[in-house]
Design a protein around this motif. Structure first.
Motif, mmCIF file in Angstrom:
data_model
loop_
_atom_site.group_PDB
_atom_site.id
_atom_site.type_symbol
_atom_site.label_atom_id
_atom_site.label_comp_id
_atom_site.label_asym_id
_atom_site.label_seq_id
_atom_site.Cartn_x
_atom_site.Cartn_y
_atom_site.Cartn_z
ATOM 1 N N LEU A 162 0.812 -1.217 0.000
ATOM 2 C CA LEU A 162 0.000 0.000 0.000
ATOM 3 C C LEU A 162 0.847 1.271 0.000
ATOM 4 C CD1 LEU A 162 -2.706 -1.061 2.645
ATOM 5 C CD2 LEU A 162 -2.957 -1.027 0.155
ATOM 6 N N LYS A 163 2.168 1.125 -0.119
ATOM 7 C CA LYS A 163 3.055 2.286 -0.038
ATOM 8 C C LYS A 163 3.072 3.040 -1.368
ATOM 9 C CE LYS A 163 5.973 0.735 3.726
ATOM 10 N NZ LYS A 163 5.423 1.741 4.643
ATOM 11 N N ILE A 164 2.683 4.284 -1.306
ATOM 12 C CA ILE A 164 2.503 5.097 -2.498
ATOM 13 C C ILE A 164 3.814 5.284 -3.271
ATOM 14 C CG2 ILE A 164 2.822 7.321 -1.320
ATOM 15 C CD1 ILE A 164 0.422 8.373 -2.926
ATOM 16 N N ASP A 165 4.931 5.467 -2.546
ATOM 17 C CA ASP A 165 6.207 5.689 -3.233
ATOM 18 C C ASP A 165 6.703 4.429 -3.935
ATOM 19 O OD1 ASP A 165 6.484 4.787 -0.523
ATOM 20 O OD2 ASP A 165 8.648 5.097 -0.667
ATOM 21 N N HIS A 166 6.326 3.259 -3.423
ATOM 22 C CA HIS A 166 6.723 2.008 -4.076
ATOM 23 C C HIS A 166 6.058 1.889 -5.444
ATOM 24 C CE1 HIS A 166 7.837 -0.187 -0.053
ATOM 25 N NE2 HIS A 166 8.542 0.907 -0.269
ATOM 26 N N TRP A 167 4.779 2.290 -5.520
ATOM 27 C CA TRP A 167 4.103 2.242 -6.821
ATOM 28 C C TRP A 167 4.707 3.258 -7.776
ATOM 29 C CZ3 TRP A 167 -0.381 5.324 -8.900
ATOM 30 C CH2 TRP A 167 -0.834 4.800 -10.126
ATOM 31 N N PHE A 168 4.986 4.451 -7.290
ATOM 32 C CA PHE A 168 5.578 5.483 -8.141
ATOM 33 C C PHE A 168 6.881 4.994 -8.783
ATOM 34 C CE2 PHE A 168 3.608 9.555 -6.055
ATOM 35 C CZ PHE A 168 2.344 9.061 -6.335
ATOM 36 N N LYS A 169 7.658 4.218 -8.018
ATOM 37 C CA LYS A 169 8.949 3.729 -8.522
ATOM 38 C C LYS A 169 8.786 2.723 -9.660
ATOM 39 C CE LYS A 169 11.541 4.572 -4.270
ATOM 40 N NZ LYS A 169 12.120 3.972 -3.043
ATOM 41 N N GLU A 170 7.620 2.119 -9.748
ATOM 42 C CA GLU A 170 7.364 1.178 -10.846
ATOM 43 C C GLU A 170 6.994 1.901 -12.135
ATOM 44 O OE1 GLU A 170 4.525 -1.817 -9.891
ATOM 45 O OE2 GLU A 170 5.753 -2.695 -8.275
ATOM 46 N N LEU A 171 6.748 3.196 -12.033
ATOM 47 C CA LEU A 171 6.290 3.978 -13.179
ATOM 48 C C LEU A 171 7.385 4.890 -13.711
ATOM 49 C CD1 LEU A 171 2.897 5.159 -11.591
ATOM 50 C CD2 LEU A 171 3.235 3.183 -13.101
ATOM 51 N N HIS A 172 7.136 5.432 -14.896
ATOM 52 C CA HIS A 172 7.989 6.496 -15.431
ATOM 53 C C HIS A 172 7.442 7.789 -14.832
ATOM 54 C CE1 HIS A 172 10.620 8.689 -17.994
ATOM 55 N NE2 HIS A 172 9.695 9.105 -18.850
ATOM 56 N N SER A 173 8.023 8.200 -13.696
ATOM 57 C CA SER A 173 7.449 9.315 -12.946
ATOM 58 C C SER A 173 8.476 10.413 -12.680
ATOM 59 C CB SER A 173 6.873 8.820 -11.611
ATOM 60 O OG SER A 173 7.884 8.257 -10.803
ATOM 61 N N SER A 174 7.972 11.559 -12.281
ATOM 62 C CA SER A 174 8.825 12.703 -11.986
ATOM 63 C C SER A 174 8.136 13.557 -10.926
ATOM 64 C CB SER A 174 9.074 13.530 -13.256
ATOM 65 O OG SER A 174 9.944 14.621 -13.000
ATOM 66 N N THR A 175 8.804 14.625 -10.521
ATOM 67 C CA THR A 175 8.203 15.530 -9.545
ATOM 68 C C THR A 175 8.453 16.980 -9.938
ATOM 69 O OG1 THR A 175 7.966 15.974 -7.168
ATOM 70 C CG2 THR A 175 10.214 15.707 -7.993
ATOM 71 N N VAL A 176 7.619 17.862 -9.429
ATOM 72 C CA VAL A 176 7.772 19.308 -9.591
ATOM 73 C C VAL A 176 7.900 19.901 -8.196
ATOM 74 C CG1 VAL A 176 6.677 21.458 -10.317
ATOM 75 C CG2 VAL A 176 6.453 19.402 -11.731
ATOM 76 N N VAL A 177 8.936 20.702 -7.980
ATOM 77 C CA VAL A 177 9.156 21.314 -6.674
ATOM 78 C C VAL A 177 8.489 22.681 -6.628
ATOM 79 C CG1 VAL A 177 10.864 22.107 -5.002
ATOM 80 C CG2 VAL A 177 11.336 20.073 -6.398
ATOM 81 N N PHE A 178 7.579 22.854 -5.670
ATOM 82 C CA PHE A 178 6.902 24.131 -5.453
ATOM 83 C C PHE A 178 7.582 24.837 -4.283
ATOM 84 C CE2 PHE A 178 3.872 21.610 -7.719
ATOM 85 C CZ PHE A 178 3.037 22.481 -8.402
ATOM 86 N N ASP A 179 7.812 26.129 -4.425
ATOM 87 C CA ASP A 179 8.526 26.881 -3.389
ATOM 88 C C ASP A 179 7.672 27.173 -2.163
ATOM 89 O OD1 ASP A 179 10.955 26.973 -4.740
ATOM 90 O OD2 ASP A 179 10.381 28.763 -5.859
ATOM 91 N N ASP A 180 6.364 27.191 -2.322
ATOM 92 C CA ASP A 180 5.473 27.531 -1.221
ATOM 93 C C ASP A 180 5.073 26.273 -0.451
ATOM 94 O OD1 ASP A 180 3.688 28.599 0.549
ATOM 95 O OD2 ASP A 180 2.150 29.089 -0.944
ATOM 96 N N ALA A 181 5.839 25.933 0.565
ATOM 97 C CA ALA A 181 5.558 24.728 1.346
ATOM 98 C C ALA A 181 4.211 24.821 2.047
ATOM 99 C CB ALA A 181 6.674 24.504 2.368
ATOM 100 N N GLN A 182 3.800 26.038 2.395
ATOM 101 C CA GLN A 182 2.534 26.235 3.103
ATOM 102 C C GLN A 182 1.338 25.756 2.271
ATOM 103 O OE1 GLN A 182 2.589 27.526 6.206
ATOM 104 N NE2 GLN A 182 0.388 27.476 6.580
ATOM 105 N N ALA A 183 1.506 25.777 0.951
ATOM 106 C CA ALA A 183 0.414 25.370 0.068
ATOM 107 C C ALA A 183 0.027 23.911 0.257
ATOM 108 C CB ALA A 183 0.805 25.615 -1.386
ATOM 109 N N PHE A 184 0.957 23.121 0.775
ATOM 110 C CA PHE A 184 0.686 21.694 0.947
ATOM 111 C C PHE A 184 0.444 21.319 2.408
ATOM 112 C CE2 PHE A 184 3.191 22.268 -2.889
ATOM 113 C CZ PHE A 184 2.409 21.604 -3.814
#
Length: 201
Positions: A162-184
């Motif tokens: 059920l670990k979300i990052d484990h599934w992401f690693k099976e995919l062709h995935s990427s991330t976008v870094v947002f500067d406003d940490a408060q938004a999350f």
């Protein structure tokens, strides 16, 4: 380009909220209105339509006029179960996910994730946030994925992981870094709720 009318928004409201005493977080008052209303307001102009993933208070969530989908498993299996419920009914090419308890989510979340997805032809792109000290944190429940990932996710869940990052690693995935940490920032305790309300006056 990926346009808003190609994206369905999925609001995750299916958790137990144990740190909040088990209360349904999406219905907690935030500036006098249920938290989920802030999420809807910030998400609705970024997507064609919205789906709500919830496992209780279905009738209350249905009053917002959007389809409400329950997890197929009755044991609060986490965000991947919510992703799966959303993917099964998603009628657009892409699904954008967000939890119900992050009322300050970026109003350009979809466009920023979509830009990265197109640039690298990714299957899934998730958000990350940068703190004032430069530290970067993954925010995996905020992600844009291709709707054809349903079979991949089903196969993954059948393994019992059920670990979300484990599934992401099976995919062709990427991330976008947002500067406003408060938004999350999300609400896990009454103290965090108070802090968020003060930050968004």
């Amino acid at each position: 380009m990926i346009h808003a009318d190609q994206i369905t928004g999925l609001i995750l409201a299916g958790g137990r909220a144990q740190r909040m005493g088990g209360i349904d977080k999406g219905l907690i008052p935030f500036h006098g209105k249920p938290l989920i209303e802030s999420t809807i307001a910030r998400l609705q102009n970024q997507v064609k339509s919205i789906i709500i993933n919830a496992n209780r208070n279905i009738t209350k969530y249905a009053t917002y006029g959007y389809p409400v989908m329950m997890d197929e498993t009755p044991d609060f299996s986490g965000p991947l179960a919510g992703f799966s419920a959303g993917l099964k009914v998603c009628k657009t090419l892409f699904l954008l996910t967000s939890p119900c308890d992050s009322p300050l989510l970026p109003i350009d979340l979809a466009s920023q994730l979509a830009k990265e997805m197109v640039a690298g032809d990714y299957q899934l792109v998730y958000a990350s946030s940068k703190e004032s000290d430069g530290k970067v944190w993954a925010q995996p429940v905020f992600c844009l994925m291709r709707s054809d990932l349903q079979k991949s996710l089903e196969a993954f869940l059948q393994k019992g992981d059920l670990k979300i990052d484990h599934w992401f690693k099976e995919l062709h995935s990427s991330t976008v870094v947002f500067d406003d940490a408060q938004a999350f920032a999300n609400v896990n305790t009454p103290e965090e709720l108070k802090t968020l309300e003060e930050a968004s006056v």
